[in-house]
Design a protein around this motif. Structure first.
Motif, PDB file in Angstrom:
ATOM      1  N   THR A 104     -14.206   2.448 -19.498  1.00  0.00           N
ATOM      2  CA  THR A 104     -13.982   1.203 -18.591  1.00  0.00           C
ATOM      3  C   THR A 104     -13.003   1.721 -17.445  1.00  0.00           C
ATOM      4  O   THR A 104     -12.679   2.975 -17.509  1.00  0.00           O
ATOM      5  CB  THR A 104     -13.487  -0.126 -19.514  1.00  0.00           C
ATOM      6  N   GLY A 105     -12.575   1.059 -16.671  1.00  0.00           N
ATOM      7  CA  GLY A 105     -11.732   1.077 -15.593  1.00  0.00           C
ATOM      8  C   GLY A 105     -12.354   1.599 -14.338  1.00  0.00           C
ATOM      9  O   GLY A 105     -13.769   1.481 -14.228  1.00  0.00           O
ATOM     10  N   SER A 106     -11.700   2.117 -13.533  1.00  0.00           N
ATOM     11  CA  SER A 106     -12.046   2.196 -12.064  1.00  0.00           C
ATOM     12  C   SER A 106     -12.965   3.686 -12.083  1.00  0.00           C
ATOM     13  O   SER A 106     -14.025   3.639 -11.290  1.00  0.00           O
ATOM     14  CB  SER A 106     -11.233   2.183 -11.124  1.00  0.00           C
ATOM     15  N   THR A 107     -12.824   4.409 -12.972  1.00  0.00           N
ATOM     16  CA  THR A 107     -13.338   6.040 -12.909  1.00  0.00           C
ATOM     17  C   THR A 107     -14.734   5.935 -12.991  1.00  0.00           C
ATOM     18  O   THR A 107     -15.287   6.534 -12.320  1.00  0.00           O
ATOM     19  CB  THR A 107     -12.461   6.669 -13.806  1.00  0.00           C
TER      20      THR A 107
ATOM     21  N   LEU B  98     -14.635   3.221 -25.857  1.00  0.00           N
ATOM     22  CA  LEU B  98     -13.566   3.680 -26.374  1.00  0.00           C
ATOM     23  C   LEU B  98     -12.292   2.923 -26.569  1.00  0.00           C
ATOM     24  O   LEU B  98     -11.653   2.910 -27.754  1.00  0.00           O
ATOM     25  CB  LEU B  98     -12.909   4.429 -25.321  1.00  0.00           C
ATOM     26  N   ASP B  99     -12.483   1.550 -26.006  1.00  0.00           N
ATOM     27  CA  ASP B  99     -11.250   0.950 -26.469  1.00  0.00           C
ATOM     28  C   ASP B  99     -11.420  -0.682 -25.987  1.00  0.00           C
ATOM     29  O   ASP B  99     -12.202  -0.954 -25.331  1.00  0.00           O
ATOM     30  CB  ASP B  99      -9.946   1.222 -25.826  1.00  0.00           C
TER      31      ASP B  99
ATOM     32  N   GLY C 108     -11.860   8.691 -18.697  1.00  0.00           N
ATOM     33  CA  GLY C 108     -10.894   8.649 -17.614  1.00  0.00           C
ATOM     34  C   GLY C 108      -9.595   9.232 -18.056  1.00  0.00           C
ATOM     35  O   GLY C 108      -9.415   9.489 -19.332  1.00  0.00           O
ATOM     36  N   ILE C 109      -8.615   9.299 -17.270  1.00  0.00           N
ATOM     37  CA  ILE C 109      -7.064   9.695 -17.555  1.00  0.00           C
ATOM     38  C   ILE C 109      -6.208   8.696 -17.171  1.00  0.00           C
ATOM     39  O   ILE C 109      -6.062   8.296 -15.780  1.00  0.00           O
ATOM     40  CB  ILE C 109      -6.720  11.172 -17.488  1.00  0.00           C
TER      41      ILE C 109
ATOM     42  N   HIS D 278      -2.814   9.435 -20.756  1.00  0.00           N
ATOM     43  CA  HIS D 278      -3.622   8.844 -21.965  1.00  0.00           C
ATOM     44  C   HIS D 278      -5.193   9.064 -22.015  1.00  0.00           C
ATOM     45  O   HIS D 278      -5.505   9.165 -20.600  1.00  0.00           O
ATOM     46  CB  HIS D 278      -3.205   7.296 -22.299  1.00  0.00           C
TER      47      HIS D 278
ATOM     48  N   GLY E  88      -8.548   7.328 -23.723  1.00  0.00           N
ATOM     49  CA  GLY E  88      -8.693   5.870 -24.527  1.00  0.00           C
ATOM     50  C   GLY E  88      -7.395   5.558 -24.183  1.00  0.00           C
ATOM     51  O   GLY E  88      -6.841   5.430 -23.242  1.00  0.00           O
TER      52      GLY E  88
ATOM     53  N   LYS F 265      -4.366  10.627  -9.221  1.00  0.00           N
ATOM     54  CA  LYS F 265      -4.438  11.101 -10.351  1.00  0.00           C
ATOM     55  C   LYS F 265      -4.102  12.564 -10.345  1.00  0.00           C
ATOM     56  O   LYS F 265      -4.163  13.424 -11.319  1.00  0.00           O
ATOM     57  CB  LYS F 265      -5.789  11.214 -11.016  1.00  0.00           C
TER      58      LYS F 265
HETATM   59  C1  F6R Z   1     -10.723   2.959 -20.236  1.00  0.00           C
HETATM   60  C2  F6R Z   1      -9.567   3.887 -20.615  1.00  0.00           C
HETATM   61  C3  F6R Z   1      -8.646   4.484 -20.012  1.00  0.00           C
HETATM   62  C4  F6R Z   1      -8.793   4.747 -18.471  1.00  0.00           C
HETATM   63  C5  F6R Z   1      -7.692   5.161 -17.839  1.00  0.00           C
HETATM   64  C6  F6R Z   1      -8.015   5.372 -16.352  1.00  0.00           C
HETATM   65  O1  F6R Z   1     -11.824   2.621 -21.403  1.00  0.00           O
HETATM   66  O2  F6R Z   1     -10.021   4.113 -22.007  1.00  0.00           O
HETATM   67  O3  F6R Z   1      -8.014   5.548 -20.714  1.00  0.00           O
HETATM   68  O4  F6R Z   1     -10.094   5.662 -18.570  1.00  0.00           O
HETATM   69  O5  F6R Z   1      -6.836   4.067 -18.020  1.00  0.00           O
HETATM   70  O6  F6R Z   1      -8.214   4.095 -15.913  1.00  0.00           O
HETATM   71  P1  F6R Z   1      -8.852   3.907 -14.329  1.00  0.00           P
HETATM   72  O7  F6R Z   1     -10.140   4.630 -14.325  1.00  0.00           O
HETATM   73  O8  F6R Z   1      -9.052   2.525 -14.251  1.00  0.00           O
HETATM   74  O9  F6R Z   1      -8.010   4.858 -13.529  1.00  0.00           O
END
Ligand code: F6R
Length: 244
Positions: free
Chosen positions: A36-39, A66-67, A134-135, A140, A142, A204
């Motif tokens: 999930t998240g913006s990536t 993932l989470d 994503g990272i 991290h 996940g 990033k």
């Molecule tokens: C989301 C996840 C996180 C995101 C990371 C980056 O399921 O596991 O590791 O990938 O926090 O978040 P964004 O993409 O919002 O920068």
């Protein structure tokens, strides 16, 4: 390294689509590990477009996210269930029974057993074919925060302070941001047959550089990815801008 996030995401989505179609021809299922998240948002946007305009079906797709935050109600605005529905699942023909997202509603004493079952379920489907990542700024993947062990599996973890700060705006303030989450472990992730870690934007660049240039260390969990050949870093030029 791609010129921009959109071009990169379209390429990632097309590669997912090729595998889904190839497996369809063999009447086989595909197992996707989703983030999930913006990536990954543009990837999901392109997958939805391929479904609507190009006849791509997800009937043979099984997904494992993932989470999820803990505790978290699935119908909450901030849940990863809501996110996945909004950005992907509500717009494609994936079968609801094939969707798996860690359950943020369980009582604490049930979590260990649940996490083991999550691992077993992934294995029962033959493992993850493509894992999207994503990272985080902490490195991290996940919600495996600094200190996470190489052989960690799906489990309940504490969220790092930086991660909670980054999530605070979604929750209307850090005091309302969960302190825990259920996440696949490093070992769960590295068992995937193909892993694509995506990172976009100058925000990033620093953690991408650290991950690429540091030795393999639990202090930057994403460095564990460098021990595996099936891993690809998919970057836009901004996220790659600090690399030598
Ligand atoms: C989301 C996840 C996180 C995101 C990371 C980056 O399921 O596991 O590791 O990938 O926090 O978040 P964004 O993409 O919002 O920068």
């Amino acid at each position: 390294v791609y010129p921009d996030a959109k071009t990169a995401s379209i390429d990632v989505a097309q590669r997912i689509a090729s595998l889904v179609r190839a497996k369809q021809r063999e009447a086989e299922q595909v197992v996707l590990g989703l983030a999930t998240g913006s990536t990954p948002m543009y990837v999901y946007e392109e997958l939805v477009r391929l479904h609507r305009e190009d006849g791509l079906s997800f009937r043979n797709v099984v997904s494992f996210n993932l989470d999820e935050y803990y505790p978290m109600q699935p119908d909450s605005q901030q849940s990863y269930v809501t996110f996945m529905k909004k950005h992907l699942f509500d717009h494609i023909d994936i079968q609801p029974d094939n969707v798996h997202i860690p359950d943020g509603t369980l009582p604490k004493e049930k979590i260990k057993e649940y996490c083991l079952a999550y691992e077993n379920k992934i294995a029962a489907f033959g493992g993850i074919d493509i894992q999207l990542l994503g990272i985080g700024r902490t490195g991290h993947i996940g919600f495996n925060e600094p200190g996470a062990e190489r052989y960690s599996k799906t489990r309940l973890v504490e969220l790092n302070d930086v991660t909670r700060t980054d999530a605070a705006s979604t929750f209307g303030g850090k005091e309302y941001t969960p302190t825990e989450a259920i996440t696949m472990g490093i070992d769960t992730i590295l068992a995937a047959k193909k892993i694509m870690l995506m990172a976009w934007g100058t925000g990033k660049a620093e953690i991408v550089k650290k991950t690429m240039e540091s030795e393999i260390t639990a202090e930057i969990p994403a460095t564990f990815l460098k021990t595996c050949e099936q891993v690809e870093f998919v970057l836009d030029s901004e996220a790659a801008s600090s690399l030598a």
